[in-house]
Design a protein around this motif. Structure first.
Motif, mmCIF file in Angstrom:
data_model
loop_
_atom_site.group_PDB
_atom_site.id
_atom_site.type_symbol
_atom_site.label_atom_id
_atom_site.label_comp_id
_atom_site.label_asym_id
_atom_site.label_seq_id
_atom_site.Cartn_x
_atom_site.Cartn_y
_atom_site.Cartn_z
ATOM 1 N N TYR A 79 37.463 -16.042 26.550
ATOM 2 C CA TYR A 79 38.288 -15.614 27.655
ATOM 3 C C TYR A 79 39.572 -14.819 27.121
ATOM 4 C CZ TYR A 79 41.949 -15.829 31.200
ATOM 5 O OH TYR A 79 42.764 -15.229 32.036
ATOM 6 N N GLU A 80 39.860 -15.833 26.038
ATOM 7 C CA GLU A 80 41.272 -15.309 25.389
ATOM 8 C C GLU A 80 40.993 -14.023 24.583
ATOM 9 O OE1 GLU A 80 44.661 -16.302 25.461
ATOM 10 O OE2 GLU A 80 44.289 -18.005 26.772
ATOM 11 N N LEU A 81 39.966 -14.037 23.806
ATOM 12 C CA LEU A 81 39.617 -12.669 23.083
ATOM 13 C C LEU A 81 39.524 -11.511 23.980
ATOM 14 C CD1 LEU A 81 37.139 -14.267 20.335
ATOM 15 C CD2 LEU A 81 39.471 -13.467 19.833
ATOM 16 N N ASP A 82 38.948 -11.996 24.952
ATOM 17 C CA ASP A 82 38.710 -10.768 26.015
ATOM 18 C C ASP A 82 39.935 -10.305 26.478
ATOM 19 O OD1 ASP A 82 35.856 -10.713 25.855
ATOM 20 O OD2 ASP A 82 35.581 -11.847 27.774
ATOM 21 N N TYR A 83 40.703 -11.131 26.782
ATOM 22 C CA TYR A 83 42.098 -10.653 27.266
ATOM 23 C C TYR A 83 42.859 -10.087 26.131
ATOM 24 C CZ TYR A 83 47.187 -11.503 28.260
ATOM 25 O OH TYR A 83 48.486 -11.064 28.501
ATOM 26 N N TRP A 84 42.809 -10.402 25.044
ATOM 27 C CA TRP A 84 43.612 -9.944 23.889
ATOM 28 C C TRP A 84 43.163 -8.598 23.560
ATOM 29 C CZ3 TRP A 84 48.456 -11.020 22.800
ATOM 30 C CH2 TRP A 84 48.969 -12.219 22.936
ATOM 31 N N ALA A 85 41.742 -8.273 23.660
ATOM 32 C CA ALA A 85 41.208 -7.035 23.556
ATOM 33 C C ALA A 85 41.524 -6.086 24.549
ATOM 34 C CB ALA A 85 39.597 -7.362 23.510
ATOM 35 N N ARG A 86 41.802 -6.365 25.659
ATOM 36 C CA ARG A 86 42.233 -5.242 26.822
ATOM 37 C C ARG A 86 43.486 -5.284 27.090
ATOM 38 N NH1 ARG A 86 37.483 -7.801 27.686
ATOM 39 N NH2 ARG A 86 35.757 -6.398 28.834
ATOM 40 N N LEU A 87 44.355 -6.070 26.340
ATOM 41 C CA LEU A 87 45.727 -6.053 26.336
ATOM 42 C C LEU A 87 46.225 -4.591 25.925
ATOM 43 C CD1 LEU A 87 48.367 -7.635 27.318
ATOM 44 C CD2 LEU A 87 48.407 -8.308 24.833
ATOM 45 N N VAL A 88 47.088 -3.824 26.650
ATOM 46 C CA VAL A 88 47.636 -2.377 26.334
ATOM 47 C C VAL A 88 49.029 -2.981 26.083
ATOM 48 C CG1 VAL A 88 47.842 -0.216 27.033
ATOM 49 C CG2 VAL A 88 45.921 -1.236 27.699
ATOM 50 N N PRO A 89 49.594 -2.557 24.898
ATOM 51 C CA PRO A 89 50.966 -2.571 24.679
ATOM 52 C C PRO A 89 51.737 -1.805 25.567
ATOM 53 C CG PRO A 89 50.020 -2.321 22.521
ATOM 54 C CD PRO A 89 49.040 -2.132 23.545
ATOM 55 N N ALA A 90 53.114 -2.139 25.804
ATOM 56 C CA ALA A 90 53.819 -1.157 26.685
ATOM 57 C C ALA A 90 54.351 -0.143 25.789
ATOM 58 C CB ALA A 90 55.168 -1.869 27.031
ATOM 59 N N THR A 91 54.394 1.207 26.528
ATOM 60 C CA THR A 91 54.822 2.516 25.998
ATOM 61 C C THR A 91 56.425 2.216 25.641
ATOM 62 O OG1 THR A 91 55.124 3.227 28.022
ATOM 63 C CG2 THR A 91 53.095 3.692 27.178
ATOM 64 N N GLU A 92 56.872 3.228 24.777
ATOM 65 C CA GLU A 92 58.245 3.025 24.386
ATOM 66 C C GLU A 92 59.024 3.433 25.887
ATOM 67 O OE1 GLU A 92 61.478 5.035 21.247
ATOM 68 O OE2 GLU A 92 59.477 5.663 21.159
ATOM 69 N N ARG A 93 58.407 4.361 26.414
ATOM 70 C CA ARG A 93 59.272 4.697 27.649
ATOM 71 C C ARG A 93 59.115 3.561 28.736
ATOM 72 N NH1 ARG A 93 63.043 7.354 29.311
ATOM 73 N NH2 ARG A 93 63.346 7.272 31.530
ATOM 74 N N SER A 94 58.207 2.901 28.820
ATOM 75 C CA SER A 94 58.234 1.844 29.872
ATOM 76 C C SER A 94 59.034 0.605 29.465
ATOM 77 C CB SER A 94 57.027 1.158 30.203
ATOM 78 O OG SER A 94 56.361 0.547 29.110
ATOM 79 N N TRP A 95 59.154 0.415 28.153
ATOM 80 C CA TRP A 95 60.077 -0.484 27.415
ATOM 81 C C TRP A 95 61.487 -0.258 27.600
ATOM 82 C CZ3 TRP A 95 59.796 -5.394 25.861
ATOM 83 C CH2 TRP A 95 60.714 -5.856 25.160
ATOM 84 N N LEU A 96 61.833 1.055 27.327
ATOM 85 C CA LEU A 96 63.208 1.339 27.678
ATOM 86 C C LEU A 96 63.537 1.358 29.106
ATOM 87 C CD1 LEU A 96 63.131 4.489 25.328
ATOM 88 C CD2 LEU A 96 64.445 2.350 24.992
ATOM 89 N N ASP A 97 62.566 1.785 29.946
ATOM 90 C CA ASP A 97 62.812 1.466 31.550
ATOM 91 C C ASP A 97 63.151 0.187 31.939
ATOM 92 O OD1 ASP A 97 62.580 4.363 31.872
ATOM 93 O OD2 ASP A 97 60.639 4.229 32.698
#
Length: 116
Positions: A79-97
């Motif tokens: 379950y954890e590996l599936d979660y981390w495999a599908r995790l998409v890091p935030a874009t710089e723009r969304s982080w700034l927002d």
């Protein structure tokens, strides 16, 4: 993942996980004292005896969560590996927002409160 590389079943399981999840799985042979010691230093409270079990596979997740006895029941690990495999890091723009909408106003309130 920390596993007993001298155990054929553990070796097969870890190789299968590496094929499925690639670089997401960092593996340590439980017999490699230097690597185990380094992991213990980065995960306070973890016990060496839990990492170096004959025929055992365990995991220390990026969150610090420890998952024991994965050789008996791998469902939490998968379950954890599936979660981390599908995790998409935030874009710089969304982080700034997010900073502009939430973090910056909170920091401002904290600064104003400390001046009072």
């Amino acid at each position: 993942l920390v596993y007993d590389a001298g155990d054929a079943a553990c070796l097969r399981s870890v190789r299968a996980l590496q094929r499925l999840y690639g670089d997401l799985c960092r593996v340590i042979d439980a017999r490699d004292s230097e690597s185990v010691h380094a992991l213990l230093g980065s995960a306070p409270g973890l016990q060496k005896s839990l990492l170096q079990r004959p025929g055992g596979i365990c995991a220390v997740l990026p969150s610090g969560l420890f998952v024991a006895e994965c050789e008996q029941d791998a469902s939490i690990l998968l379950y954890e590996l599936d979660y981390w495999a599908r995790l998409v890091p935030a874009t710089e723009r969304s982080w700034l927002d997010a900073n502009a909408r939430f973090h910056d106003p909170l920091r401002q309130l904290q600064a104003e409160a400390s001046l009072e």
